[in-house]
Design a protein around this motif. Structure first.
Motif, PDB file in Angstrom:
ATOM      1  N   PHE A  11       0.842  -1.199   0.000  1.00 31.80           N
ATOM      2  CA  PHE A  11       0.000   0.000   0.000  1.00 31.80           C
ATOM      3  C   PHE A  11       0.872   1.242   0.000  1.00 31.80           C
ATOM      4  N   SER A  12       1.899   1.236   0.841  1.00 34.37           N
ATOM      5  CA  SER A  12       2.817   2.373   0.916  1.00 34.37           C
ATOM      6  C   SER A  12       3.525   2.565  -0.412  1.00 34.37           C
ATOM      7  N   LYS A  13       3.911   1.473  -1.040  1.00 34.68           N
ATOM      8  CA  LYS A  13       4.594   1.553  -2.336  1.00 34.68           C
ATOM      9  C   LYS A  13       3.672   2.201  -3.367  1.00 34.68           C
ATOM     10  N   ALA A  14       2.399   1.807  -3.389  1.00 36.12           N
ATOM     11  CA  ALA A  14       1.440   2.377  -4.344  1.00 36.12           C
ATOM     12  C   ALA A  14       1.258   3.870  -4.080  1.00 36.12           C
ATOM     13  N   ALA A  15       1.153   4.244  -2.819  1.00 36.64           N
ATOM     14  CA  ALA A  15       0.980   5.657  -2.478  1.00 36.64           C
ATOM     15  C   ALA A  15       2.204   6.468  -2.893  1.00 36.64           C
ATOM     16  N   VAL A  16       3.369   5.916  -2.639  1.00 35.54           N
ATOM     17  CA  VAL A  16       4.609   6.606  -2.997  1.00 35.54           C
ATOM     18  C   VAL A  16       4.716   6.745  -4.504  1.00 35.54           C
ATOM     19  N   GLU A  17       4.336   5.696  -5.238  1.00 36.82           N
ATOM     20  CA  GLU A  17       4.394   5.759  -6.698  1.00 36.82           C
ATOM     21  C   GLU A  17       3.432   6.828  -7.225  1.00 36.82           C
ATOM     22  N   GLY A  18       2.241   6.923  -6.640  1.00 36.03           N
ATOM     23  CA  GLY A  18       1.280   7.956  -7.040  1.00 36.03           C
ATOM     24  C   GLY A  18       1.841   9.348  -6.786  1.00 36.03           C
ATOM     25  N   SER A  19       2.428   9.522  -5.629  1.00 40.36           N
ATOM     26  CA  SER A  19       3.023  10.815  -5.281  1.00 40.36           C
ATOM     27  C   SER A  19       4.180  11.142  -6.216  1.00 40.36           C
ATOM     28  N   LEU A  20       4.949  10.119  -6.568  1.00 39.86           N
ATOM     29  CA  LEU A  20       6.077  10.305  -7.488  1.00 39.86           C
ATOM     30  C   LEU A  20       5.568  10.758  -8.852  1.00 39.86           C
ATOM     31  N   ARG A  21       4.491  10.135  -9.345  1.00 42.68           N
ATOM     32  CA  ARG A  21       3.936  10.531 -10.642  1.00 42.68           C
ATOM     33  C   ARG A  21       3.450  11.983 -10.599  1.00 42.68           C
ATOM     34  N   GLU A  22       2.786  12.373  -9.498  1.00 38.21           N
ATOM     35  CA  GLU A  22       2.310  13.746  -9.375  1.00 38.21           C
ATOM     36  C   GLU A  22       3.476  14.729  -9.354  1.00 38.21           C
ATOM     37  N   THR A  23       4.507  14.385  -8.616  1.00 33.74           N
ATOM     38  CA  THR A  23       5.676  15.258  -8.520  1.00 33.74           C
ATOM     39  C   THR A  23       6.373  15.379  -9.864  1.00 33.74           C
ATOM     40  N   GLU A  24       6.502  14.259 -10.574  1.00 32.36           N
ATOM     41  CA  GLU A  24       7.135  14.292 -11.891  1.00 32.36           C
ATOM     42  C   GLU A  24       6.304  15.124 -12.859  1.00 32.36           C
ATOM     43  N   SER A  25       4.980  15.014 -12.785  1.00 29.53           N
ATOM     44  CA  SER A  25       4.102  15.813 -13.636  1.00 29.53           C
ATOM     45  C   SER A  25       4.290  17.295 -13.339  1.00 29.53           C
ATOM     46  N   SER A  26       4.335  17.646 -12.064  1.00 30.35           N
ATOM     47  CA  SER A  26       4.546  19.040 -11.661  1.00 30.35           C
ATOM     48  C   SER A  26       5.907  19.535 -12.151  1.00 30.35           C
ATOM     49  N   LEU A  27       6.899  18.689 -12.066  1.00 29.62           N
ATOM     50  CA  LEU A  27       8.242  19.042 -12.523  1.00 29.62           C
ATOM     51  C   LEU A  27       8.233  19.304 -14.028  1.00 29.62           C
ATOM     52  N   LEU A  28       7.560  18.456 -14.790  1.00 34.31           N
ATOM     53  CA  LEU A  28       7.472  18.656 -16.242  1.00 34.31           C
ATOM     54  C   LEU A  28       6.751  19.964 -16.572  1.00 34.31           C
ATOM     55  N   GLU A  29       5.665  20.247 -15.858  1.00 35.17           N
ATOM     56  CA  GLU A  29       4.937  21.502 -16.085  1.00 35.17           C
ATOM     57  C   GLU A  29       5.829  22.700 -15.795  1.00 35.17           C
ATOM     58  N   SER A  30       6.589  22.624 -14.727  1.00 37.39           N
ATOM     59  CA  SER A  30       7.499  23.723 -14.380  1.00 37.39           C
ATOM     60  C   SER A  30       8.560  23.901 -15.456  1.00 37.39           C
ATOM     61  N   GLN A  31       9.105  22.781 -15.953  1.00 33.80           N
ATOM     62  CA  GLN A  31      10.125  22.861 -16.990  1.00 33.80           C
ATOM     63  C   GLN A  31       9.553  23.474 -18.271  1.00 33.80           C
ATOM     64  N   GLU A  32       8.324  23.103 -18.625  1.00 31.85           N
ATOM     65  CA  GLU A  32       7.681  23.677 -19.808  1.00 31.85           C
ATOM     66  C   GLU A  32       7.476  25.175 -19.623  1.00 31.85           C
ATOM     67  N   ALA A  33       7.006  25.564 -18.448  1.00 31.61           N
ATOM     68  CA  ALA A  33       6.775  26.980 -18.173  1.00 31.61           C
ATOM     69  C   ALA A  33       8.079  27.764 -18.251  1.00 31.61           C
ATOM     70  N   VAL A  34       9.142  27.218 -17.698  1.00 32.35           N
ATOM     71  CA  VAL A  34      10.442  27.884 -17.756  1.00 32.35           C
ATOM     72  C   VAL A  34      10.890  28.017 -19.205  1.00 32.35           C
ATOM     73  N   GLY A  35      10.710  26.973 -19.995  1.00 34.86           N
ATOM     74  CA  GLY A  35      11.082  27.024 -21.417  1.00 34.86           C
ATOM     75  C   GLY A  35      10.310  28.101 -22.159  1.00 34.86           C
ATOM     76  N   LYS A  36       9.000  28.180 -21.904  1.00 28.72           N
ATOM     77  CA  LYS A  36       8.178  29.198 -22.560  1.00 28.72           C
ATOM     78  C   LYS A  36       8.611  30.600 -22.136  1.00 28.72           C
ATOM     79  N   LEU A  37       8.839  30.768 -20.838  1.00 27.06           N
ATOM     80  CA  LEU A  37       9.250  32.089 -20.352  1.00 27.06           C
ATOM     81  C   LEU A  37      10.611  32.486 -20.912  1.00 27.06           C
ATOM     82  N   GLU A  38      11.529  31.549 -20.989  1.00 29.10           N
ATOM     83  CA  GLU A  38      12.844  31.855 -21.552  1.00 29.10           C
ATOM     84  C   GLU A  38      12.727  32.205 -23.036  1.00 29.10           C
ATOM     85  N   ALA A  39      11.848  31.525 -23.765  1.00 24.22           N
ATOM     86  CA  ALA A  39      11.642  31.840 -25.182  1.00 24.22           C
ATOM     87  C   ALA A  39      11.065  33.242 -25.334  1.00 24.22           C
ATOM     88  N   LEU A  40      10.074  33.580 -24.503  1.00 23.93           N
ATOM     89  CA  LEU A  40       9.514  34.935 -24.540  1.00 23.93           C
ATOM     90  C   LEU A  40      10.570  35.979 -24.209  1.00 23.93           C
TER      91      LEU A  40
END
Length: 131
Positions: A11-40
């Motif tokens: 159960f803990s492993k599943a919860a950690v994996e879910g949290s990891l996916r959310e964190t990775e998604s947030s990280l990707l969104e941040s990287q995209e935003a930084v890329g867009k801002l740097e391009a602008l």
């Protein structure tokens, strides 16, 4: 007890994996935003018009946004690292629990065999006394 710990680890492993996916998604969104801002920011710096002062203010705001996004990205990466460490710990606990289950199963099998041997010995002894 071992099964409960094993279930809790899964159960803990599943919860950690879910949290990891959310964190990775947030990280990707941040990287995209930084890329867009740097391009602008690059586009704005190229613009040489009478609105240079206005552009400078926009660039300053974008630089602040970039700095904020980079801080968010760093925070997301740190969280991702913590989640990964937690996941590794959970996997290690699961591995230990799994090994303990295997050992207990082997011990149970040996105990059953010992019991079977004792019953056989008692039957043989009873036959000897009867004979």
């Amino acid at each position: 007890h071992v099964q409960q710990e094993l279930d809790q680890s899964l159960f803990s492993k599943a919860a950690v994996e879910g949290s990891l996916r959310e964190t990775e998604s947030s990280l990707l969104e941040s990287q995209e935003a930084v890329g867009k801002l740097e391009a602008l920011q690059r586009e704005l710096r190229k613009a040489q018009t009478n609105e240079a002062c206005e552009h400078a203010a926009q660039i300053s705001a974008l630089e602040s946004d970039v700095a904020r996004q980079q801080a968010l990205q760093l925070d997301a990466q740190e969280k991702c690292d913590k989640v990964q460490a937690s996941l590794l710990e959970t996997i290690q606990r699961y591995s230990v629990a799994s090994s303990q289950c295997e050992e207990l199963a082997e011990a149970l099998q040996r105990s059953r065999q010992d019991l079977s041997d004792c019953k056989l010995a008692e039957e043989l002894e009873a036959e000897l006394h009867a004979a």
